[in-house]
Design a protein around this motif. Sequence first.
Motif, short mmCIF file in Angstrom:
data_model
loop_
_atom_site.label_atom_id
_atom_site.label_comp_id
_atom_site.label_asym_id
_atom_site.label_seq_id
_atom_site.Cartn_x
_atom_site.Cartn_y
_atom_site.Cartn_z
N HIS A 223 -9.01 25.14 39.56
CA HIS A 223 -8.63 25.42 40.95
C HIS A 223 -7.83 24.26 41.54
N ILE B 206 -6.33 33.42 56.48
CA ILE B 206 -7.21 32.65 57.36
C ILE B 206 -6.45 31.38 57.78
N LEU C 10 -10.05 27.35 54.09
CA LEU C 10 -11.43 27.50 53.61
C LEU C 10 -11.62 28.66 52.64
N HIS C 11 -10.62 28.98 51.84
CA HIS C 11 -10.87 29.81 50.66
C HIS C 11 -11.45 28.87 49.60
N TYR D 2 -11.64 24.33 48.23
CA TYR D 2 -12.57 23.30 48.75
C TYR D 2 -13.97 23.33 48.14
N PHE D 3 -14.28 24.26 47.23
CA PHE D 3 -15.65 24.32 46.71
C PHE D 3 -16.04 23.11 45.85
N GLY E 1 -10.63 22.02 44.87
CA GLY E 1 -11.28 23.20 44.29
C GLY E 1 -12.48 22.82 43.42
N GLU E 2 -13.26 23.82 43.07
CA GLU E 2 -14.45 23.60 42.23
C GLU E 2 -14.06 22.86 40.94
N GLU F 44 -21.91 23.03 39.85
CA GLU F 44 -20.45 23.13 39.98
C GLU F 44 -19.81 23.36 38.62
N SER G 50 -14.40 31.93 55.03
CA SER G 50 -13.36 32.35 54.09
C SER G 50 -12.90 33.77 54.39
N ALA H 171 -7.01 32.14 42.95
CA ALA H 171 -8.41 32.41 43.32
C ALA H 171 -9.42 32.40 42.17
#
Lengths: 305, 305
Positions: free
Chosen positions: A21, A144, A63-64, A68-69, A38-39, B39, B106, A13
């Motif tokens: 990530h 989730i 969608l944590h 996917y950021f 990830g970011e 980002e 999330s 996380a």
Amino acid sequence: MDFELRILGSSSATPSANRHHTAQVLTIGNQYHLLDCGEGTQMQLMQYKIKYQRICNVYISHLHGDHYFGLAGLLSTMHLKGRQLPLHLYGPPGLADILSLQLKYSGTNLCYKLVFHELDTTVHKKIFEDKTVSVYTIPMEHRIPCCGFLIREKQKPRPLIKEKLPSFLTPPQLVRLKWGEDIRDEQGNVVLHNKDVTMEPKRSRSYAYCADSRYKPALLPYLRHVDLLYHEATFTDELRERADYTFHSTAKQAAELAAAAEVRQLLIGHFSVRYKDLTPLLEEAREVFSKTELAIEGSIFCIRE
Amino acid sequence: MDFELRILGSSSATPSANRHHTAQVLTIGNQYHLLDCGEGTQMQLMQYKIKYQRICNVYISHLHGDHYFGLAGLLSTMHLKGRQLPLHLYGPPGLADILSLQLKYSGTNLCYKLVFHELDTTVHKKIFEDKTVSVYTIPMEHRIPCCGFLIREKQKPRPLIKEKLPSFLTPPQLVRLKWGEDIRDEQGNVVLHNKDVTMEPKRSRSYAYCADSRYKPALLPYLRHVDLLYHEATFTDELRERADYTFHSTAKQAAELAAAAEVRQLLIGHFSVRYKDLTPLLEEAREVFSKTELAIEGSIFCIRE
């Protein structure tokens, strides 16, 4: 044909200055499949000189943000760099809403076709196939909705042993031989046994990507005998209770699954930022399953035919 | 008290392996103000060992991804690391919707208070003040709603010249002297001229952040005499038409604004990825305004009192 996995991120996380990530690129021939994003994924792709416009499919496990950021930024960059190929995006419910809102407020009208495929993360189901591979969801057990992905090469044709082939064979009969059939006469009697004129086909390779999940032995049927299994290993087994509570796994648990599924190789990743040194995680897994490696930034895993 | 700017990113829309998206931290005393959050900002904060939990306010200029795609990740990490202080977020309409949707999917219920302040990007307006600084919006001219930010220290007290102070002064009268008033008797006659017993106060420092905008001379009144002006300079002047068409500025235009506004120092940034070497941009700006520097990753600009 290449079947090669490149790791772009290994962190759970919260990232650190040098641990990114989750994101992975699976290269199959000249097509790239991106697993999670990830970011900072677009910068990692640039770092490793990966031609990101070749990515055909993106699969988002859940969608944590750490998974996917980086997606909205990558989609934007593909647009700004004039992408023309369609991009297929596989993800859980909600992802399309989020991306649509981001595109709306940025005033962006993508110059390429973005095809969204909403996933049912609770089932094992084929979600994609082309002439080379099939991709399936693997239901994970997380806080989730979350699924992993199994990418499996299709069965390959049996090479013909030319010097053993009778001259009477027609082209359609040769094709049937390649796909394992015997040749029969009009009465249905075998006139040529497949195994006499063909060789075993090359192996059909497979990769299973399991992130994020609590230890879930019910995954075994999906993972059996895969060439390469990636399984999250956020903690060492000392923190097994914490792993269970946060719906994550330990390195030992990942290895137990790998051993039970009799996979060829195990990769562990998604490491908690508390582990500055990853050796304890690797050693713990290798005690149970010796063919374990760390899925750290930049590492490449090739699966040979 | 520190008044110090740290640059975290210098790249325009598409990043490169070593050039990050826009983000800057302005340190005023022990409070951190974050200006934009492209980002990878959280990783840049970690890279430069900046205590991100000290960030009190985040200002987002507009909703192009290169200015805010790092925000959701930073907010998540603040949460995962147990932040307790409230965080104030200033941004254009739409930002709250996007973040709310990301948090919802999330399954995150932030452990700290996130206070959203929706901005009218078309006006020059005070949006924040505490005992030290006031922050104002500056309306930019971009393809979507966009504003810059002016951060200005409040007027500082006049130091008292102790040896010149008459003994009859009461504490409230001393306070009035510090803030520039004369001392009068009951009839209103001046009995002590402020300037005889006080010194000039220390300078009130100011920073103006202008990203992204087409060249806009109407900004001048807001920028006049600021200590430090950051202005985007996506292109060299050779690409002035492209700058105008894409609602960006050239290095020369940024310098022309700096010269006309008589600022102390100019920083240029938000460089197009086409410039591997930034020297042409710097030289072009310095021809017009010699006190120009490049706002590149890691650089620090201190404003002295």
